[in-house]
Design a protein around this motif. Structure first.
Motif, PDB file in Angstrom:
ATOM      1  N   ILE A 205      43.756 -12.489  39.134  1.00 42.23           N
ATOM      2  CA  ILE A 205      44.305 -12.646  37.823  1.00 42.23           C
ATOM      3  C   ILE A 205      43.826 -13.423  36.922  1.00 42.23           C
ATOM      4  O   ILE A 205      43.843 -12.652  35.425  1.00 42.23           O
ATOM      5  N   SER A 209      43.934 -10.315  33.841  1.00 40.47           N
ATOM      6  CA  SER A 209      44.757 -10.253  32.712  1.00 40.47           C
ATOM      7  C   SER A 209      43.836 -10.277  31.541  1.00 40.47           C
ATOM      8  O   SER A 209      44.583 -10.304  29.907  1.00 40.47           O
ATOM      9  N   GLU A 214      50.772  -6.512  33.517  1.00 42.21           N
ATOM     10  CA  GLU A 214      50.859  -7.201  34.652  1.00 42.21           C
ATOM     11  C   GLU A 214      49.997  -7.039  36.253  1.00 42.21           C
ATOM     12  O   GLU A 214      49.283  -6.116  35.881  1.00 42.21           O
ATOM     13  N   SER A 215      49.951  -7.865  36.684  1.00 39.76           N
ATOM     14  CA  SER A 215      49.022  -8.502  38.218  1.00 39.76           C
ATOM     15  C   SER A 215      49.978  -7.968  38.974  1.00 39.76           C
ATOM     16  O   SER A 215      51.145  -9.139  39.276  1.00 39.76           O
ATOM     17  N   GLU A 236      52.065 -17.179  41.470  1.00 42.70           N
ATOM     18  CA  GLU A 236      53.396 -17.268  40.492  1.00 42.70           C
ATOM     19  C   GLU A 236      53.395 -17.862  40.019  1.00 42.70           C
ATOM     20  O   GLU A 236      53.703 -17.534  38.918  1.00 42.70           O
ATOM     21  N   VAL A 241      52.692 -12.727  36.658  1.00 38.14           N
ATOM     22  CA  VAL A 241      51.400 -11.869  38.340  1.00 38.14           C
ATOM     23  C   VAL A 241      52.606 -12.170  39.195  1.00 38.14           C
ATOM     24  O   VAL A 241      53.649 -12.432  39.080  1.00 38.14           O
TER      25      VAL A 241
END
Length: 248
Positions: A205, A209, A214-215, A236, A241
Motif C-alpha cells: 500500500i 500509493s 488505487e490499489s 482498507e 485501497v
C-alpha cells in the motif's frame, strides 16, 4: 471530492449494485409460481431505504427517488400483483441511484469498481483445482481479464510498473495505467501466512500509493481467515485501497 468521501461513495455504489443483482436473480427465478419471486418486496424496500439514507450522507441527491413506508407494508394483505408493483418500483429506484452515484464518481472509479466486482464474482468459479501458488491465481485472473475483452499492453500489464519505495522495489502483479490501478494477488495456505500477508499488503500500500491512485488486493483464502470483515477493515483503512477475499 475528498478521498474518504470517494471511498464511501464507492462502497455505497457497490452495495446498491449488489442489491440490484439480487433483485434481478429473484425476478428471473424458475419458481413455477412467478409471483413468489416478488414475495420479499418488503425486505428489499427496507434495504433500498437504508442505502438511500447512506448515499445522502455522502452526496447530495435530487428529489427524484421514491421513499417507502416499510413499517406499514403488509406481506399478507397485498396480492401478488401489488407485491410485483412495489418490487419493480424499488428496482427502478435502485437503477436510478446506481446511475446517479456512478456519474458522481466518474468513469475511472466506475471501471475500478467494475473490475473489483467482476473478480469477486467470477474468480472462485474459474479456479477448478486448489491453487499451489499465487501464480496459479494470477493466470486465472489474466484469463478472466482477456475473457472480459481486455488486451495485454493496452488495457493491462502483468508484472510491470516497478515502484521504488524506501530502498525497496515492488512490482504489482497487474497494473492498469488507464485508471491508475495496481492489482496484487495473495494466497493464504496456512494460519501463519495471515500475519505475513497483512505485513506484505501494508508495505505494498505504501509503495503503490506513490505511483497509482488505487490499489486492489485479491486475497485467495484456502480456509484460514476466521473473520473476513476484520481482516479487510484493518487494511482498507487506507484511502483508495480495496481488499477482496475469495474463499476456496
Amino acid at each position: 471530492m475528498k478521498d474518504r468521501d470517494r471511498k464511501n461513495l464507492r462502497v455505497h455504489l457497490t452495495l446498491v449494485s449488489s442489491l440490484k443483482r439480487t433483485m434481478e436473480a429473484l425476478a428471473s427465478g424458475e419458481h413455477p409460481d412467478r409471483a413468489w419471486s416478488f414475495h420479499s418486496f418488503k425486505m428489499l424496500a427496507c434495504k433500498y431505504m437504508q442505502l438511500l439514507i447512506l448515499a445522502k450522507e455522502t452526496t447530495e441527491l435530487p428529489d427524484i427517488f421514491d421513499t417507502y413506508d416499510v413499517e406499514n407494508m403488509s406481506n399478507i394483505s397485498l396480492v401478488p400483483n401489488q407485491q410485483q408493483t412495489i418490487f419493480e418500483s424499488v428496482y427502478t429506484n435502485l437503477s436510478l441511484l446506481e446511475t446517479y452515484l456512478g456519474a458522481d464518481l466518474g468513469v475511472d472509479d466506475q471501471e475500478i469498481i467494475a473490475i473489483r466486482d467482476f473478480l469477486e464474482a467470477r474468480l472462485r468459479s474459474a479456479i477448478f483445482e486448489t491453487p499451489e501458488n499465487e501464480k496459479d491465481i494470477q493466470n486465472t485472473i489474466e484469463q478472466l481479464l482477456i475473457g472480459r475483452g481486455m488486451q495485454k499492453g493496452r488495457d493491462y500489464d502483468r508484472e510491470r510498473g516497478r515502484v521504488k519505495y524506501s530502498a525497496k522495489e515492488s512490482v504489482p502483479d497487474f497494473n492498469m495505467l488507464n485508471v491508475s490501478l495496481a492489482i496484487e494477488v495473495k494466497l493464504i495456505k496456512d494460519t501463519q501466512r495471515i500475519g505475513k500477508i497483512v505485513d506484505e499488503i501494508s508495505a505494498d500500500i505504501a509503495a503503490y500509493s506513490k505511483e497509482y491512485r488505487e490499489s486492489l488486493f485479491v486475497v485467495y483464502d484456502l480456509g484460514y481467515i476466521r473473520d473476513e470483515i476484520e481482516f479487510r477493515q484493518d487494511l482498507e483503512g487506507s484511502p483508495n485501497v480495496s481488499v477482496v477475499v475469495i474463499k476456496h
